[in-house]
Motif scaffolding. Structure first.
Motif: not given
Length: 205
Positions: A163-166, A168-175, A177-178
């Motif tokens: 959820m924290p990365a979701l 923000v919705n920044d592509r690099d942070w999304l992946y 963290m995921l």
């Protein structure tokens, strides 16, 4: 679980998170980091590596908190519904609900005009497929009743931890963290029996 095994479990998961995040981080920004490697800028490379490992440790701790929270929720679920099949049905409904929300709400909040919904669906499909593979191995490792709980943990808990990365919705942070979250969760799920089966009989089986 004995305290010694718990420490091993915690530290090994921490290492998995650090290594996974480092690899994913370098892959995601290879166009930037490639210059550091080509110029043999060791100081910068080490600095980036330590930063990624530190971030990976944080992801690992989030993953471990989610794992032990799920173990508690799972016991409560079995106690409330008093039937493995009924509790599994509830978990399947929650999996569907979370995957639908992951696609629908991300698309509604973050998609630009004219954007396709396909990339949003693909992320959910990747999570589901990876989770299904891990749940299959968990089932083979233990018993057939373990598939749905394992799938629930890998899908629902992973998305909650993400959820924290979701937000923000920044592509690099999304992946960034995921993938470490999924890897840490898969590692915990599959390594736990080896950490808890301490008796000679369990080791032989």
């Amino acid at each position: 679980m004995k305290s010694r095994n718990w420490v091993r479990f915690f530290l090994s998961t921490l290492i998995v998170g650090g290594v996974a995040t480092s690899i994913v981080g370098f892959i995601l920004r290879w166009s930037e980091y490639e210059k550091l490697f080509l110029s043999f800028n060791i100081v910068e490379i080490v600095a980036v590596l330590f930063w990624l490992i530190g971030v990976g440790f944080i992801f690992s701790i989030i993953s471990q908190m989610g794992f032990f929270a799920y173990l508690t929720v799972h016991r409560f679920g079995l106690g409330i519904f008093r039937s493995v099949s009924l509790w599994n049905s509830v978990q399947i409904l929650l999996i569907i609900f979370v995957l639908f929300d992951l696609v629908y709400f991300r698309y509604q909040f973050f998609a630009q005009t004219g954007d396709s919904i396909v990339p949003y669906i693909l992320v959910a499909v990747v999570i589901l497929l990876f989770s299904a593979v891990i749940a299959y191995f968990k089932q083979k490792q233990t018993n057939k009743d373990a598939f749905v709980p394992a799938l629930f943990f890998m899908v629902v808990v992973s998305v909650i931890e993400w959820m924290p990365a979701l937000r923000v919705n920044d592509r690099d942070w999304l992946y960034l963290m995921l993938f470490p979250i999924l890897i840490c969760n898969a590692y915990q799920l599959l390594i736990l029996p080896k950490m808890t089966n301490d008796s000679p009989k369990a080791k032989k089986s």
